[in-house]
Design a protein around this motif. Sequence first.
Motif, PDB file in Angstrom:
ATOM      1  N   MET A  67      -8.688   1.464   6.575  1.00 38.54           N
ATOM      2  CA  MET A  67      -8.249   1.140   4.469  1.00 38.54           C
ATOM      3  C   MET A  67      -8.923  -0.063   4.260  1.00 38.54           C
ATOM      4  O   MET A  67      -8.454  -1.301   3.056  1.00 38.54           O
ATOM      5  CB  MET A  67      -6.640   1.009   5.278  1.00 38.54           C
ATOM      6  CG  MET A  67      -5.829   1.785   5.270  1.00 38.54           C
ATOM      7  SD  MET A  67      -3.910   2.342   5.832  1.00 38.54           S
ATOM      8  CE  MET A  67      -3.058   1.397   4.398  1.00 38.54           C
ATOM      9  N   MET A  82       0.951  -1.438  -0.023  1.00 42.00           N
ATOM     10  CA  MET A  82      -0.168   0.390   0.090  1.00 42.00           C
ATOM     11  C   MET A  82       1.178   1.731  -0.491  1.00 42.00           C
ATOM     12  O   MET A  82       0.351   2.081  -0.492  1.00 42.00           O
ATOM     13  CB  MET A  82      -1.123   0.335   0.978  1.00 42.00           C
ATOM     14  CG  MET A  82      -1.877  -1.120   1.302  1.00 42.00           C
ATOM     15  SD  MET A  82      -3.375  -0.689   0.463  1.00 42.00           S
ATOM     16  CE  MET A  82      -4.265   0.513   0.686  1.00 42.00           C
ATOM     17  N   ASP A  83       2.364   1.277   0.117  1.00 44.44           N
ATOM     18  CA  ASP A  83       3.202   2.471  -0.017  1.00 44.44           C
ATOM     19  C   ASP A  83       4.534   1.719   0.090  1.00 44.44           C
ATOM     20  O   ASP A  83       4.550   1.329   1.096  1.00 44.44           O
ATOM     21  CB  ASP A  83       3.265   2.979   1.677  1.00 44.44           C
ATOM     22  CG  ASP A  83       3.703   4.004   2.110  1.00 44.44           C
ATOM     23  OD1 ASP A  83       3.598   5.087   0.502  1.00 44.44           O
ATOM     24  OD2 ASP A  83       4.654   4.477   2.846  1.00 44.44           O
ATOM     25  N   PHE A 132       1.263   5.713   6.613  1.00 43.20           N
ATOM     26  CA  PHE A 132       0.029   5.609   6.295  1.00 43.20           C
ATOM     27  C   PHE A 132      -0.793   6.762   7.285  1.00 43.20           C
ATOM     28  O   PHE A 132      -0.322   7.083   8.192  1.00 43.20           O
ATOM     29  CB  PHE A 132      -1.025   4.115   7.266  1.00 43.20           C
ATOM     30  CG  PHE A 132      -0.690   3.073   6.900  1.00 43.20           C
ATOM     31  CD1 PHE A 132      -0.583   2.511   5.622  1.00 43.20           C
ATOM     32  CD2 PHE A 132      -0.378   1.836   7.275  1.00 43.20           C
ATOM     33  CE1 PHE A 132       0.538   1.761   4.816  1.00 43.20           C
ATOM     34  CE2 PHE A 132       0.177   0.110   7.317  1.00 43.20           C
ATOM     35  CZ  PHE A 132       0.427   0.416   5.667  1.00 43.20           C
ATOM     36  N   ASP A 133      -1.607   7.724   6.440  1.00 41.32           N
ATOM     37  CA  ASP A 133      -1.842   8.710   7.203  1.00 41.32           C
ATOM     38  C   ASP A 133      -2.677   8.343   7.832  1.00 41.32           C
ATOM     39  O   ASP A 133      -4.022   7.988   7.626  1.00 41.32           O
ATOM     40  CB  ASP A 133      -1.926   9.517   6.422  1.00 41.32           C
ATOM     41  CG  ASP A 133      -1.305  10.305   5.472  1.00 41.32           C
ATOM     42  OD1 ASP A 133      -0.138  10.155   5.715  1.00 41.32           O
ATOM     43  OD2 ASP A 133      -1.032  10.672   4.177  1.00 41.32           O
ATOM     44  N   GLY A 193       2.008  -3.351   6.981  1.00 46.52           N
ATOM     45  CA  GLY A 193       2.232  -2.347   8.507  1.00 46.52           C
ATOM     46  C   GLY A 193       2.741  -3.531   9.885  1.00 46.52           C
ATOM     47  O   GLY A 193       2.933  -3.276  10.420  1.00 46.52           O
ATOM     48  N   GLU A 235      -7.370  -3.168  11.648  1.00 41.15           N
ATOM     49  CA  GLU A 235      -6.954  -1.806  12.085  1.00 41.15           C
ATOM     50  C   GLU A 235      -7.289  -1.558  13.325  1.00 41.15           C
ATOM     51  O   GLU A 235      -6.494  -1.010  13.701  1.00 41.15           O
ATOM     52  CB  GLU A 235      -7.471  -1.546  11.080  1.00 41.15           C
ATOM     53  CG  GLU A 235      -7.204   0.334  10.541  1.00 41.15           C
ATOM     54  CD  GLU A 235      -7.123   0.869   8.996  1.00 41.15           C
ATOM     55  OE1 GLU A 235      -7.312   2.550   9.186  1.00 41.15           O
ATOM     56  OE2 GLU A 235      -7.838  -0.123   8.302  1.00 41.15           O
ATOM     57  N   ASP A 250       0.714  -7.352   0.410  1.00 39.47           N
ATOM     58  CA  ASP A 250      -0.652  -6.646   0.927  1.00 39.47           C
ATOM     59  C   ASP A 250      -1.456  -7.295  -0.185  1.00 39.47           C
ATOM     60  O   ASP A 250      -1.549  -6.849  -1.327  1.00 39.47           O
ATOM     61  CB  ASP A 250      -0.790  -5.064   1.137  1.00 39.47           C
ATOM     62  CG  ASP A 250       0.034  -4.200   2.161  1.00 39.47           C
ATOM     63  OD1 ASP A 250       0.634  -5.174   3.324  1.00 39.47           O
ATOM     64  OD2 ASP A 250       0.829  -3.148   1.856  1.00 39.47           O
ATOM     65  N   ILE A 263      -3.437  -6.150   5.264  1.00 34.86           N
ATOM     66  CA  ILE A 263      -2.322  -5.058   5.452  1.00 34.86           C
ATOM     67  C   ILE A 263      -0.885  -5.159   5.990  1.00 34.86           C
ATOM     68  O   ILE A 263      -0.716  -4.453   6.612  1.00 34.86           O
ATOM     69  CB  ILE A 263      -2.737  -3.562   5.216  1.00 34.86           C
ATOM     70  CG1 ILE A 263      -4.749  -3.091   4.990  1.00 34.86           C
ATOM     71  CG2 ILE A 263      -1.586  -2.424   5.127  1.00 34.86           C
ATOM     72  CD1 ILE A 263      -4.629  -1.899   5.709  1.00 34.86           C
ATOM     73  N   ARG A 288      -0.415   2.141  13.831  1.00 36.45           N
ATOM     74  CA  ARG A 288      -0.080   3.455  13.029  1.00 36.45           C
ATOM     75  C   ARG A 288       1.121   4.476  13.050  1.00 36.45           C
ATOM     76  O   ARG A 288       2.207   4.005  13.753  1.00 36.45           O
ATOM     77  CB  ARG A 288      -0.631   4.661  13.912  1.00 36.45           C
ATOM     78  CG  ARG A 288      -2.445   4.886  13.502  1.00 36.45           C
ATOM     79  CD  ARG A 288      -3.337   5.096  12.139  1.00 36.45           C
ATOM     80  NE  ARG A 288      -4.372   4.893  12.939  1.00 36.45           N
ATOM     81  CZ  ARG A 288      -5.524   4.420  11.667  1.00 36.45           C
ATOM     82  NH1 ARG A 288      -5.159   4.632   9.702  1.00 36.45           N
ATOM     83  NH2 ARG A 288      -6.514   4.361  12.143  1.00 36.45           N
TER      84      ARG A 288
END
Length: 372
Positions: free
Chosen positions: A95, A70-71, A85-86, A188, A129, A203, A185, A245
């Motif tokens: 997400m 994802m990032d 992750f903002d 993370g 999450e 992911d 995800i 986070r």
Amino acid sequence: MGDVVVSGTGVFTPTQSISNQELVDSFNAYVALFNAEHADDIAAGVIEAKADSSVDFIFKSSGIERRYVMDKAGILDPKRMGPRFDPRADDAPSMMAEIALDAAETALKHAGISGSDIDLVICAASNHERAYPAVAVEIQALLGAGGFAFDMNVACSSATFGIQAAADMIRSGSAKRALIVSPEITSGHLEWRDRDCHFIFGDVATAVVLEAADVAKSPKFRILSTRCASQFSNNIRNNNGFLRRAHDQLGDHRDMLFMQNGRKVFKEVLPLVSAHIADHLKVTGVQVTDLKRLWLHQANKTMNDYIGKKVLGRVPEPFEQPNVLQDYANTSSAGSIIAFSKHSDGLKQGDKGLICSFGAGYSVGSVLLEQL
């Protein structure tokens, strides 16, 4: 009790991917920074110098060639080594719900139904999450589904355990149509700074639609039998429990991320899974020669090769045991469902196949299917 069928599947694949070479270049840059910063302590023997990784090491250890994330930028930043992750507002989709919705819409289209037809949603994933409200209930609302929803976590076996739970509920009359989503995800909770595991995860999100046979518009497979088992082990562990986070400064949090004792896992899980599949076939009266497809958890190519050979009594042909590990890496509970979704063509009516996942817990889940 009536039959339960699989009528649709869906896979959400992130747009960003990381090759082994990109990952190695980033990791080795991080290693150089770490060793330079701690040169005095390394020379004094207070801490050990970190070792470089390599493309050859990663492929030989796992069979992985790339992974979707994802990032990408945060993971490949040698000064960060983790996704960014903002934070999202409480009234914005999470997400997990967002990517699960993408996979779910594909599965629903495949089944020829809409979200409002669903009366059970299970979000079955290895890391959620948040603690509450349940991500499944959020997905239920976004879909406009009725009935009820709940989260489930059995690590890498979450999807198969979710399928068994949903099938049992449909057979009992608690639901007519169920959606099992596995938004993973995994980036993370992976320690990207650990050479032994920095290459393992990717992911993704998957979705499976189950229906009572008498209401299904487009049934693909009949569920002949499901079987789940668990046995406690600390050899695969994550003490955090929820997707963290990501922060600008990632501190010392090794015990809060994915950890495993790889050698013990390999030694203990392989016979556990092989015996589980053999017992499942025995109690259902299905012969090994009846199995035309094995959709295994995508954790490690060597593990899957061993299990396939043990179950079939010979080396499986590539089409008999499809592998997506090289492209997706380990995607926890979603792995076997990706294999099933992308490699279930070519079977004839009456052909049988087995979905099997396994992982932390230890847990093993298997779903025996028949092509309709």
